[in-house]
Design an enzyme around this catalytic site. Structure first.
Site, PDB file in Angstrom:
ATOM      1  N   ASP A   1       0.834  -1.204   0.000  1.00 35.88           N
ATOM      2  CA  ASP A   1       0.000   0.000   0.000  1.00 35.88           C
ATOM      3  C   ASP A   1       0.871   1.257   0.000  1.00 35.88           C
ATOM      4  O   ASP A   1       1.919   1.288   0.639  1.00 35.88           O
ATOM      5  CB  ASP A   1      -0.899  -0.009   1.239  1.00 35.88           C
ATOM      6  CG  ASP A   1      -2.007   1.015   1.158  1.00 35.88           C
ATOM      7  OD1 ASP A   1      -2.306   1.505   0.046  1.00 35.88           O
ATOM      8  OD2 ASP A   1      -2.586   1.350   2.216  1.00 35.88           O
TER       9      ASP A   1
ATOM     10  N   HIS B   1       3.116   3.445  -9.002  1.00 34.27           N
ATOM     11  CA  HIS B   1       2.963   2.017  -9.276  1.00 34.27           C
ATOM     12  C   HIS B   1       4.216   1.460  -9.957  1.00 34.27           C
ATOM     13  O   HIS B   1       4.647   0.341  -9.663  1.00 34.27           O
ATOM     14  CB  HIS B   1       1.734   1.777 -10.158  1.00 34.27           C
ATOM     15  CG  HIS B   1       0.437   2.144  -9.500  1.00 34.27           C
ATOM     16  ND1 HIS B   1       0.084   1.702  -8.233  1.00 34.27           N
ATOM     17  CD2 HIS B   1      -0.603   2.913  -9.926  1.00 34.27           C
ATOM     18  CE1 HIS B   1      -1.108   2.180  -7.914  1.00 34.27           C
ATOM     19  NE2 HIS B   1      -1.542   2.921  -8.917  1.00 34.27           N
TER      20      HIS B   1
ATOM     21  N   LEU C   1      11.664 -20.488  -3.821  1.00 39.18           N
ATOM     22  CA  LEU C   1      10.592 -19.644  -3.306  1.00 39.18           C
ATOM     23  C   LEU C   1       9.347 -19.752  -4.172  1.00 39.18           C
ATOM     24  O   LEU C   1       9.423 -19.681  -5.396  1.00 39.18           O
ATOM     25  CB  LEU C   1      11.062 -18.184  -3.273  1.00 39.18           C
ATOM     26  CG  LEU C   1      10.005 -17.122  -2.937  1.00 39.18           C
ATOM     27  CD1 LEU C   1       9.610 -17.192  -1.476  1.00 39.18           C
ATOM     28  CD2 LEU C   1      10.517 -15.730  -3.291  1.00 39.18           C
TER      29      LEU C   1
END
Length: 252
Positions: free
Chosen positions: A25, A42, A136
């Site tokens: 956020d 962004h 991962l």
């Protein structure tokens, strides 16, 4: 010695969270504070995604789940949604060679069919291309919300019951877990939210029942490896009881 190196030396490799989830956020506010367009925030946020993915892989964390685009985000202005979709497709295509090199496996979570064809194709290609990877696992939540996921799970269970495959009275937590979009993935040990907000925002509501929550005022584009290391150290100083007493936990 740099601050990051000092922080990393303090991390106990035996007490790492197995699964970290992140609510990313603050991109828009980061850009606005600098007189930029929200889209530039962004774009900068993509850099932070690379940072946390790299450190997760380097530390040996098994699963990293990123809340990349929520169901509610479809309600944002059309221009911003279009930009976000473009960035998601562009970023996954650009990062794919490094993901493969680092043995990172991509898993898409959410109503992927709603994503425009161009970025959807790139996302599905990344998922297929990394399916063999054993390092991962990077779960990308796109067009996702926990209520969407729970509704979907209820429908799947109802369909099984209607077909006579499942007795409604015998439905267990394990049955619900197996019907979730995250089936087969351990629940997050640590949930991090950047940007100063202290709420969950419809994210992994079933899965975070016993997760440790970490809220930081740092905006997502400024969330670097040092901030991530601080969150992990904070996690390692907590006592996880899962409903038990401290005495029960420490007597193991």
């Amino acid at each position: 010695m740099e601050e990051l190196d000092i922080l990393l030396k303090q991390i106990d490799p035996e007490r790492l969270p197995r699964h970290v989830a992140m609510i990313m956020d603050g991109n828009g506010r980061w850009a606005k504070s600098r007189g930029m367009e929200r889209s530039e925030g962004h774009s900068e946020g993509v850099v932070s995604v690379r940072r946390v993915t790299e450190l997760s892989s380097d530390l040996g964390i098994g699963y990293l789940t990123l809340y990349a685009f929520s169901t509610e985000n479809w309600n944002r202005p059309d221009a911003e949604v279009e930009t976000l979709m473009y960035l998601i497709g562009w970023a996954i295509e650009r990062e794919l060679p490094d993901l493969l090199r680092n043995n990172v496996k991509i898993r898409l979570i959410g109503d992927i069919g709603r994503i425009p064809e161009g970025p959807r194709h790139k996302l599905l290609n990344a998922e297929a291309s990394t399916a063999h990877c054993t390092g991962l696992q990077l779960l990308m939540c796109l067009s996702y919300s926990s209520r969407w996921e729970l509704t979907r799970a209820a429908r799947l269970l109802a369909a099984r019951a209607k077909a006579g495959e499942l007795d409604p009275d015998s439905i267990s937590e394990a049955d619900i877990e197996a019907s979730m979009a995250t089936a087969g993935v351990p629940d997050p040990d640590l949930l991090i939210r950047t940007g100063g907000e202290c709420r969950i925002s419809n994210f992994l509501l079933w899965q975070i029942a016993y997760s440790e929550l970490y809220f930081t005022p740092t905006l997502w584009p400024d969330f670097d490896k040092k901030e991530y290391a601080k969150a992990i150290l904070d996690y390692q100083h907590r006592e996880r009881r899962f409903g038990k007493t401290s005495e029960q936990v420490t007597s193991k």
